[in-house]
Design an enzyme around this catalytic site. Structure first.
Site, PDB file in Angstrom:
ATOM      1  N   ASP A   9       0.870  -1.175   0.000  1.00  0.00           N
ATOM      2  CA  ASP A   9       0.000   0.000   0.000  1.00  0.00           C
ATOM      3  C   ASP A   9       0.913   1.233   0.000  1.00  0.00           C
ATOM      4  OD1 ASP A   9       0.882   0.402   2.616  1.00  0.00           O
ATOM      5  OD2 ASP A   9      -1.131   0.485   3.493  1.00  0.00           O
ATOM      6  N   CYS A  66       3.273  -2.703   4.068  1.00  0.00           N
ATOM      7  CA  CYS A  66       2.391  -1.591   4.411  1.00  0.00           C
ATOM      8  C   CYS A  66       3.151  -0.731   5.424  1.00  0.00           C
ATOM      9  CB  CYS A  66       1.026  -2.073   4.920  1.00  0.00           C
ATOM     10  SG  CYS A  66       1.016  -2.861   6.539  1.00  0.00           S
ATOM     11  N   THR A  68       3.083  -0.590   8.771  1.00  0.00           N
ATOM     12  CA  THR A  68       3.583  -1.376   9.898  1.00  0.00           C
ATOM     13  C   THR A  68       3.986  -2.794   9.512  1.00  0.00           C
ATOM     14  OG1 THR A  68       1.347  -2.117  10.363  1.00  0.00           O
ATOM     15  CG2 THR A  68       2.107  -0.152  11.549  1.00  0.00           C
ATOM     16  N   HIS A  99      10.617 -23.107  10.450  1.00  0.00           N
ATOM     17  CA  HIS A  99       9.662 -23.777  11.343  1.00  0.00           C
ATOM     18  C   HIS A  99       8.209 -23.635  10.921  1.00  0.00           C
ATOM     19  CE1 HIS A  99      12.593 -23.895  15.050  1.00  0.00           C
ATOM     20  NE2 HIS A  99      13.081 -24.499  13.972  1.00  0.00           N
ATOM     21  N   HIS A 134       7.960 -29.941  12.718  1.00  0.00           N
ATOM     22  CA  HIS A 134       7.351 -28.669  12.327  1.00  0.00           C
ATOM     23  C   HIS A 134       6.246 -28.862  11.295  1.00  0.00           C
ATOM     24  CE1 HIS A 134      10.385 -26.770  14.707  1.00  0.00           C
ATOM     25  NE2 HIS A 134      11.343 -27.369  14.010  1.00  0.00           N
TER      26      HIS A 134
END
Ligand code: RB5
Length: 147
Positions: A9, A66, A68, A99, A134
């Site tokens: 974004d 974005c 954050t 993992h 995993h």
């Protein structure tokens, strides 16, 4: 290595461009799903554009950006088949591959600088999934999609 999908974004645009240049330097092929400038665009739509490239098989992994890294990771993780990790350090970027078999890395353009971002991308793209115990846990994530 297969192609990498890029999507962002407005908050992630500048970092996406930095990482795109790094991919060019490394000769790694990508599909840039935009956005292509700093005009405001909603991150859920951008998450879908990048993730669709992974789900269709056109791209091996996606890198989403974005402000954050958090919002676009929340949106991506609503899409079946996507395991998106929002990372801010190299350890997480490496081990979310080893993992969690993450297929999408989300980065915050207002959180991390280009040097750290490119290091994280390098680890994310080049660390194989370890499987073993995993795999059972990743399969349990997939089961949650059905509940
Ligand atoms: C856009 O201003 C900003 O909210 C977005 O880029 C992101 O940080 C959301 O999680």
């Amino acid at each position: 290595m297969g192609k990498i999908a890029l999507a962002c974004d407005h908050g992630g645009f500048l970092l996406k461009e930095e990482v795109r240049r790094w991919l060019d330097e490394k000769g790694i092929e990508y599909v840039d799903c935009g956005s292509y400038d700093t005009a405001a665009v909603d991150y859920p739509f951008q998450a879908k554009k990048g993730c669709d490239k992974v789900l269709s098989g056109e791209c091996e992994k996606a890198l989403l950006f974005c402000g954050t890294g958090v919002g676009i990771s929340m949106a991506a993780n609503k899409i079946k088949g996507i395991r998106a990790a929002c990372c801010e350090n190299c350890f997480s970027a490496k081990f979310t591959r080893a993992h969690n078999d993450a297929n999408v890395l989300c980065l915050g353009g207002r959180v991390v600088g280009p040097g750290l971002a490119c290091e994280m991308v390098d680890l994310f793209l080049n660390t194989p999934f370890e499987g073993g115990r995993h795999k059972r846990r990743v399969d349990e994530i997939t089961e949650l999609e059905r509940s």
